[in-house]
Design an enzyme around this catalytic site. Structure first.
Site, short mmCIF file in Angstrom:
data_model
loop_
_atom_site.label_atom_id
_atom_site.label_comp_id
_atom_site.label_asym_id
_atom_site.label_seq_id
_atom_site.Cartn_x
_atom_site.Cartn_y
_atom_site.Cartn_z
N LYS A 44 -15.18 -4.08 10.66
CA LYS A 44 -15.82 -3.09 9.79
C LYS A 44 -17.25 -2.80 10.24
O LYS A 44 -17.70 -1.65 10.21
CB LYS A 44 -15.78 -3.58 8.35
CG LYS A 44 -14.36 -3.63 7.79
CD LYS A 44 -14.29 -4.29 6.43
CE LYS A 44 -12.83 -4.31 5.93
NZ LYS A 44 -12.67 -5.00 4.64
N THR A 82 -0.73 0.28 7.89
CA THR A 82 -0.54 -1.04 8.48
C THR A 82 -1.87 -1.62 8.95
O THR A 82 -2.92 -0.98 8.90
CB THR A 82 0.40 -0.95 9.70
OG1 THR A 82 -0.31 -0.36 10.80
CG2 THR A 82 1.63 -0.11 9.40
N GLU A 90 -11.79 6.45 6.10
CA GLU A 90 -12.68 5.86 5.09
C GLU A 90 -12.14 4.54 4.58
O GLU A 90 -12.86 3.55 4.43
CB GLU A 90 -12.86 6.84 3.94
CG GLU A 90 -13.74 6.35 2.81
CD GLU A 90 -15.21 6.50 3.10
OE1 GLU A 90 -15.83 5.48 3.48
OE2 GLU A 90 -15.74 7.61 2.95
N ILE A 118 0.83 -1.20 0.00
CA ILE A 118 0.00 0.00 0.00
C ILE A 118 0.87 1.25 0.00
O ILE A 118 0.63 2.20 -0.76
CB ILE A 118 -0.95 0.00 1.21
CG1 ILE A 118 -1.93 -1.16 1.12
CG2 ILE A 118 -1.71 1.32 1.29
CD1 ILE A 118 -2.80 -1.33 2.35
N GLU A 155 -6.45 -10.84 4.89
CA GLU A 155 -5.55 -10.42 5.96
C GLU A 155 -4.30 -11.29 5.91
O GLU A 155 -4.22 -12.25 5.13
CB GLU A 155 -6.25 -10.55 7.31
CG GLU A 155 -7.48 -9.68 7.46
CD GLU A 155 -7.18 -8.22 7.32
OE1 GLU A 155 -6.20 -7.74 7.93
OE2 GLU A 155 -7.92 -7.54 6.58
#
Length: 809
Positions: A641, A506, A557, A428, A626
């Protein structure tokens, strides 16, 4: 003066001066004229030697002698310039300003004797005939004809004086900068040259530290209404700055502020006490003490309650002023009428200057909003009733941050954000750095903002930028510096940059615990790490408490749905007075991918046989899961979530309040052996047959399997594998996508639906950038829209008579 201490080394100094001038005239002038001027210099040096000999003998000196000696440099340089101009075909006449300029010293400074000076100058002009004149700057003569100088910035002052005496149409002052700047470029690199400022603006800026022109220089020009042009000797093509009376350009300029300037090394002195309230003469006594101590007051501020009075003085005067006041008011202090006299130091005064401020509303609001967002503490404030200057006292270590924040707020420069990126083994961060590098120019143009990546860090190492921002080519592989979280954050939160941002890429629960402390110290946070919000309610409440203070931005978000704007859809519903009554969501893109791939075979599609374990292996290889896919299978990722979404809807939901069933029937078969991602995936083959059977069973009833999270406004929450109709939104969800359905009072029968792919590092990086740009908007970086609109070949074809896209493209 070299002779002041009976030191005859002045002879060596004079010899160096002689050699320097002889070299200059030999290089510039022809022999005859050079010899003449060398004789002039030698004659004048003889006079200086005589003066310095007298100083040695009398063991003393005076300001008069200093002024006599310091004026010789102007005489020599002007004579050399005159000779050079004439040698090049010009027609100039040298004039010693001491012959024509009469001045007198007053308590307020040097005062020109205008009528006498004008008469003397007219006589010299008659003598010069049709020749141009070259007049010395800096020097003048007293009322009795003695030599004197115009003190600091005397050469520019001379230009303004002679501009008035000669009735000039304009005065040009040549310096080493392109003009009057909106701020000190050493502190605000994006400072701009102002094309025009008024006399008043220039005086205010000059008083508060702008070194281009001294306030006294402008006085003769102001009285004669002569424009002054500031030009750069080393860049003569630059347009420079015009200083004149207020005009539409200064009063109606878009930003309404001309510029910002500072006075450093300031101390605030505060005199307070109930004995001051309603008592006449206290203020007079305070300033009488300062006057007797010969202390200059830079700024004054008094509350309307009259309980306290504070004023600013030079830092070097602080201790002396405090002692003088303590001595003077010792009785009042001992009787409790005055509290102890206190000081605050070191400080700086930052001045906001502009003619347009008086006709614009909200200027002070923008100033203090910018300072608040940059976490700058305002110590004191003063503003004149003409509203041309707002003076703000800040602590010295916050001066640059204050300047840059205010400069950005009035669109004189880009909003600068110092960015630090923290990541683990995912890609990322690399995608985000690449994206920031690619989009930097567009962000600067569209949002007037500069996002500077000044540090990247992993769990073991960090790389800090000391110069240019880090870019796509920079890698932690080139760094050997071990990670130090406090050092990293301190580097990102630099005093000279107004805004600091940490991007947490992370999934580290320990790092998430630092989010609250980052917000508390004034660092903005944008995160893909959901642990801080999905953990204990105390952690969530602390973060929300910091958000409510309005000092820092917390963007999360991405932690819910990657680049898919779930939060952006929720906010208008809640803010618009509607209420979410139910939520159904497929949060796990990895399980969605697995279900979709198995469904392809179960639906009889012409595709290779895909097992549960093979589909899960694909999801792992695509970076959808994950670190351990067991977190996806048992619903841990979906649970986090759902908790965040419930809390954003106002429900104090905890893990214990949610009924969670795994995505596979773990009660029917032994659980797989888990380890790292690949090892765990290889063991999932024990579920291949049972998952195929369940998928085919659902298909026989016209349904499909999905892993669904549900929530209603009563707080009932669950996550389980469900059969959903194949024609429904969830039934038609492509594999690897997530889907969120919202029912509200206004959308009771047909839900609002948002869906899309999730899980790839590039998509998450895009979502993080969107969150960062929301921060930029909060800081004042308004979206200006596309820089330009483009036309496609299809548009051009349609615009052509008889044309169409099909036959033109």
């Amino acid at each position: 003066m070299a002779a002041a201490g009976r030191d005859q080394d002045y002879a060596d100094v004079l010899e160096r001066i002689r050699a320097k001038h002889e070299t200059a005239v030999d290089e510039l002038l022809q022999a005859q004229e050079a010899d003449r001027l060398k004789a002039v210099v030698e004659r004048d040096l003889g006079e200086i030697r005589d003066i310095l000999r007298a100083v040695v003998l009398t063991r003393g000196e005076s300001e008069t002698l200093r002024e006599i000696i310091s004026g010789y440099g102007e005489l020599w340089s002007t004579q050399i310039m005159t000779a050079l101009l004439n040698q090049n075909g010009e027609n100039f006449h040298f004039v010693d300003a001491r012959r024509v300029l009469r001045v007198v010293d007053t308590p307020l400074g040097t005062e020109v004797m205008w009528e006498e000076s004008k008469a003397l100058l007219d006589a010299v002009l008659e003598e010069a005939g049709d020749r141009n004149i070259a007049i010395t700057g800096y020097i003048a003569s007293t009322q009795t004809g003695g030599a004197t100088t115009l003190k600091r910035d005397g050469s520019d002052f001379s230009a303004s004086i002679f501009g008035r005496l000669l009735g000039a149409s304009e005065i040009n002052i040549w310096t080493d900068v392109d003009g009057v700047l909106s701020a000190d470029p050493r502190r605000v690199p994006d400072a701009q040259v102002l094309p025009e400022v008024s006399y008043n603006e220039a005086i205010e800026l000059a008083y508060f530290g702008a070194k281009v022109i001294h306030p006294k220089t402008m006085l003769p020009a102001i009285s004669a209404r002569i424009p002054i042009f500031i030009k750069n000797t080393f860049n003569p093509e630059a347009s420079g700055t015009r200083i004149f009376v207020p005009s539409e350009l200064t009063v109606l300029r878009k930003s309404c502020v001309a510029g910002f300037s500072t006075i450093d090394n300031i101390a605030l002195v505060n005199v307070a006490g109930t004995g001051m309230i309603g008592v006449c003469g206290v203020t007079q006594r305070i300033f009488n003490v300062l006057a007797h101590a010969n202390v200059h007051v830079q700024l004054i501020c008094q509350a309307s309650s009259e309980h306290s009075l504070c004023f600013a003085v030079k830092l070097s005067d602080m201790d002396r002023v405090k002692k003088e006041l303590q001595d003077h008011f010792s009785r009042e202090v001992s009787q409790g009428q005055l509290s102890a006299i206190s000081t605050v130091s070191p400080c700086s005064i930052v001045a906001v200057v502009g003619d347009g401020m008086s006709s614009a509303t909200g200027v002070s609001g923008r100033v203090f909003d910018a300072l608040g967002k940059a976490h700058v503490n305002v110590v004191s404030i003063a503003q004149g009733c003409d509203e041309r200057n707002i003076s703000i006292v800040v602590h010295s270590d916050q001066t640059e941050r204050a300047l840059r924040a205010m400069h950005s707020a009035f669109l004189l420069s880009e909003i600068t954000v110092s960015v630090g990126i923290i990541f683990d083994e995912n890609d990322i961060a690399k995608n985000l750095v690449d994206l920031l590098t690619q989009r930097r120019g567009n962000i600067q143009t569209r949002f007037s903002s500069d996002l500077r990546v000044r540090g990247i860090a992993s769990a073991t190492k960090m790389l800090l930028s000391t110069g240019e921002p880090l870019g796509a080519a920079d890698s932690l592989d080139a760094s050997s510096e071990p990670v130090d979280f406090e050092k990293f954050v301190s580097h990102i939160q630099s005093d000279h940059l107004p805004h600091a941002l940490i991007v947490d890429c992370t999934n580290n629960a320990s790092l998430a615990q630092h989010h609250v402390s980052l917000l508390a110290r004034g660092v903005h946070v944008v995160t893909a790490n959901i642990h801080a919000l999905a953990g204990p309610l105390t952690s969530y409440n602390q973060i929300m408490s910091e958000r409510r203070l309005g000092k820092t931005h917390y963007g999360f978000e991405v932690s819910i749905a990657g680049g898919i704007p779930i939060q952006a859809m929720l906010k208008p519903i809640v803010h618009g007075g509607d209420e979410v009554t139910a939520v159904a969501a497929v949060f796990s893109s990895s399980i969605s991918h697995v279900m979709g791939r198995i469904r392809e075979r179960s639906a009889g599609l012409d595709s290779p046989h895909i097992t549960f374990s093979a589909a899960l292996a694909e999801a792992v290889s695509h970076g959808m899961t994950e670190h351990d896919p067991l977190d996806d299978i048992v619903g841990k990722d979906s649970l986090h979530k759902l908790l965040v979404m419930a809390r954003e809807l106002g429900l104090a939901l905890t893990e214990e309040d949610v009924h969670v069933e795994p995505a596979v029937p773990v009660d029917e078969l032994p659980p797989p052996t888990t380890g790292d991602g690949s090892a765990a995936t290889r063991k999932w083959s024990v579920y291949d047959q049972v998952m195929r059977d369940k998928m085919e069973s659902a298909a026989s009833r016209g349904n499909v399997l999905q892993y669904v999270a549900r929530l209603n406004r009563q707080g009932d929450a669950s996550i389980r594998r469900e059969e959903v109709p194949a024609e429904s939104n969830m039934g038609q969800l492509p594999g690897g996508n997530i889907c969120v359905c919202l029912w509200t009072h206004r959308y009771a029968h047909s839900p609002l639906v948002v869906q899309g792919p999730l899980g790839t590092p590039s998509a998450t990086a895009s979502g993080l950038l969107a969150d960062i740009l929301r921060l930029v908007s909060e800081l004042g970086g308004r979206d200006r829209g596309p820089n330009r609109l483009r036309r496609t070949p299809s548009m051009e074809a349609l615009a052509t008579p008889g044309g169409s896209p099909s036959n033109k493209v």
